[in-house]
Design an enzyme around this catalytic site. Structure first.
Site, PDB file in Angstrom:
ATOM      1  N   HIS A 105      68.800   4.585 -46.925  1.00 39.69           N
ATOM      2  CA  HIS A 105      69.160   3.993 -45.628  1.00 39.69           C
ATOM      3  C   HIS A 105      69.198   2.473 -45.838  1.00 39.69           C
ATOM      4  O   HIS A 105      68.438   1.953 -46.660  1.00 39.69           O
ATOM      5  CB  HIS A 105      68.091   4.174 -44.553  1.00 39.69           C
ATOM      6  N   ASP A 108      65.784   0.910 -45.916  1.00 39.18           N
ATOM      7  CA  ASP A 108      64.910   1.153 -47.073  1.00 39.18           C
ATOM      8  C   ASP A 108      65.082   0.072 -48.126  1.00 39.18           C
ATOM      9  O   ASP A 108      64.151  -0.214 -48.881  1.00 39.18           O
ATOM     10  CB  ASP A 108      65.261   2.473 -47.786  1.00 39.18           C
TER      11      ASP A 108
HETATM   12  C1  XUL Z   1      64.382  13.089 -40.879  1.00 40.73           C
HETATM   13  C2  XUL Z   1      65.292  13.203 -42.027  1.00 40.73           C
HETATM   14  C3  XUL Z   1      65.950  11.954 -42.458  1.00 40.73           C
HETATM   15  C4  XUL Z   1      67.369  12.118 -42.911  1.00 40.73           C
HETATM   16  C5  XUL Z   1      68.055  10.822 -43.231  1.00 40.73           C
HETATM   17  O1  XUL Z   1      63.734  14.260 -40.551  1.00 40.73           O
HETATM   18  O2  XUL Z   1      65.432  14.259 -42.602  1.00 40.73           O
HETATM   19  O3  XUL Z   1      65.177  11.408 -43.466  1.00 40.73           O
HETATM   20  O4  XUL Z   1      67.442  12.924 -44.047  1.00 40.73           O
HETATM   21  O5  XUL Z   1      68.090   9.951 -42.172  1.00 40.73           O
END
Ligand code: XUL
Ligand code: CO
Length: 441
Positions: A105, A108
């Site tokens: 993300h 991150d």
């Molecule tokens: C939350 C989840 C996230 C997504 C990416 O439960 O799974 O980490 O994978 O945003």
């Protein structure tokens, strides 16, 4: 230059089933051929930045238990220097594990700025840095995504927020994250619903919010085509948590949403094991349904604790369950742009750096065993033949007519009376089939 975070461990070898070395693979052997393809090319492992690597060990009752050199405040570095140190150590971990892919993300990898412009500048500076690290190591990006749920501005949602300024902020942020993913050669772009849902109807118009989400996702697809991004747009369903009612509940719900907004040929699913269970399904149900609907994309292979009822994001360790999952994936033709991302956190008492490696080694070995079992089930053929036979009545011309629009209810009633159709029940043989699966797991 090595940061020394993992001591002198720079790569995890494959040593085979007899090995007792906790820092070696016993089943994951990238070059081993399974059903005509290298194991690495089947599994397409990805390590994600947020849970797998950077999770700090916090829970609702306490803060961080992990001491990591990149945390702001643990040294005197400025946030950008810490973000680069974090990237250095992340790539040391990805390389040691020998995975082909990683995911992130925006939040991150880059420090949080004070506004959109600063966020974008920070992201672009880190993307330059990641680009160099990818060139140095050969690591590839499975997917990028935007964190539209941690910052307090997103507490009432991003695309589904009642406030149009938040919708705009989220749209602008997603644009920058698709740009970053595209630049880094990412093979997919993921949208997990985050806080796209609601807590109480007393302050919410669900129909309005869903229409906002439909337009938002259409803009994502339009932008992807405009810039020539060839990756797949993936939605990750999850039924509850963080909001009480998440709009992307499960595969079936998301499919209906995609149909309504004309997106069923543009968007596929990133299916997470733990989310499937929270939705009251099995993982393999969600995989099979997505495949049958033509929207299977990628997976997050992290399990939950079956007693807890929330998303504990643990590394996988149940081989029989994984065999059934990879069986569905192989039957669907395997991954194309997707792969096996873990999205799993250490337990908060696992505080040593090598706990990070050991968790992945176990998860990757279990996936390898699941894949091999799935391939063997298919190779054996008993299960597939049984199912083919169970549906074989539908292959006759007369029975096909009932489905292809040539017959009405009255026609069928006439036929049943004329031919005295008087069907006898046939055993479903579930236990027999379960026994067959148990020969391979
Ligand atoms: C939350 C989840 C996230 C997504 C990416 O439960 O799974 O980490 O994978 O945003
Ligand atoms: Co996930």
């Amino acid at each position: 230059m090595n940061t020394g975070f993992f001591g002198d461990i720079t790569s995890i070898p494959f040593e085979g089933e007899q090995s007792t070395n906790p820092l070696a693979f016993r089943h994951y052997n990238p070059d081993e051929m399974v059903a005509g393809k290298r194991m690495e090319d089947h599994l397409r492992f990805a390590v994600c930045y947020w849970h797998n690597f950077a999770w700090p060990g916090s829970d609702p009752f306490g803060g961080l238990t992990f001491e990591r050199p990149w945390f702001d405040g643990t040294n005197n570095n400025d946030p950008m220097t810490n973000a680069k140190l974090k990237a250095d150590i992340a790539f040391e971990m990805f390389s040691a594990l020998g995975v082909p892919y990683y995911c992130f993300h925006d939040a991150d990898v880059r420090p949080e700025g004070s506004n959109f412009k600063e966020n974008t500048a920070n992201l672009n500076e880190i993307v330059d840095y990641l680009e160099q690290k990818m060139a140095d190591t050969g690591l590839k990006l499975l997917w990028g995504t935007a964190n539209l749920f941690s910052h307090r501005r997103f507490m009432a949602g991003a695309a589904t927020n009642p406030n149009p300024d938040i919708f705009a902020f989220a749209a602008a942020t997603v644009k920058t994250c698709i740009d970053a993913t595209h630049r880094l050669g990412g093979e997919n772009y993921v949208l997990w619903g985050g806080r796209e849902g609601y807590e109480t109807l007393l302050n919410t118009r669900p129909g309005k919010e869903l229409d906002q989400l439909g337009r938002f996702l259409n803009m994502v697809v339009e932008y992807k085509h405009k810039i020539g991004f060839k990756g797949t747009i993936l939605v990750e369903p999850k039924p509850q948590e963080p909001t009480k009612h998440q709009y992307d509940y499960d595969v079936a719900t998301v499919y209906g949403f995609l149909k309504r907004h004309g997106l069923e040929n543009e968007v596929k699913m990133n299916i997470e094991q733990g989310h499937a269970i929270l939705a009251g399904h099995t993982f393999e149900h969600e995989l099979a349904l997505a495949a049958d609907l033509g929207i299977f994309g990628s997976i997050d292979m992290n399990r939950n604790d079956y007693q807890s009822g929330w998303d504990t994001d643990q590394f996988p360790n149940n081989v029989p369950e994984m065999a059934l999952a990879y069986y569905q994936i192989l039957k669907a033709g395997g991954f194309t742009t997707g792969g096996t991302n873990f999205d799993a956190k250490l337990r908060r008492q696992s505080i040593e750096p090598d706990d990070l490696l050991i968790a992945h080694i176990g998860g990757m070995d279990c996936c390898a065993r699941g894949l091999k079992a799935a391939a063997a089930i298919i190779e054996d053929g008993t299960l597939d033949n049984f199912v083919d036979d169970r549906y074989s009545g539908w292959t006759t011309a007369e029975n096909k007519k009932m489905l292809d629009g040539e017959m009405t209810l009255s026609d069928i009633a006439d036929r049943v009376e004329r031919d005295d159709v008087n069907p006898q029940p046939v055993s479903g043989r579930q236990e027999y089939l379960e026994n067959i699966i148990n020969r391979f797991v």
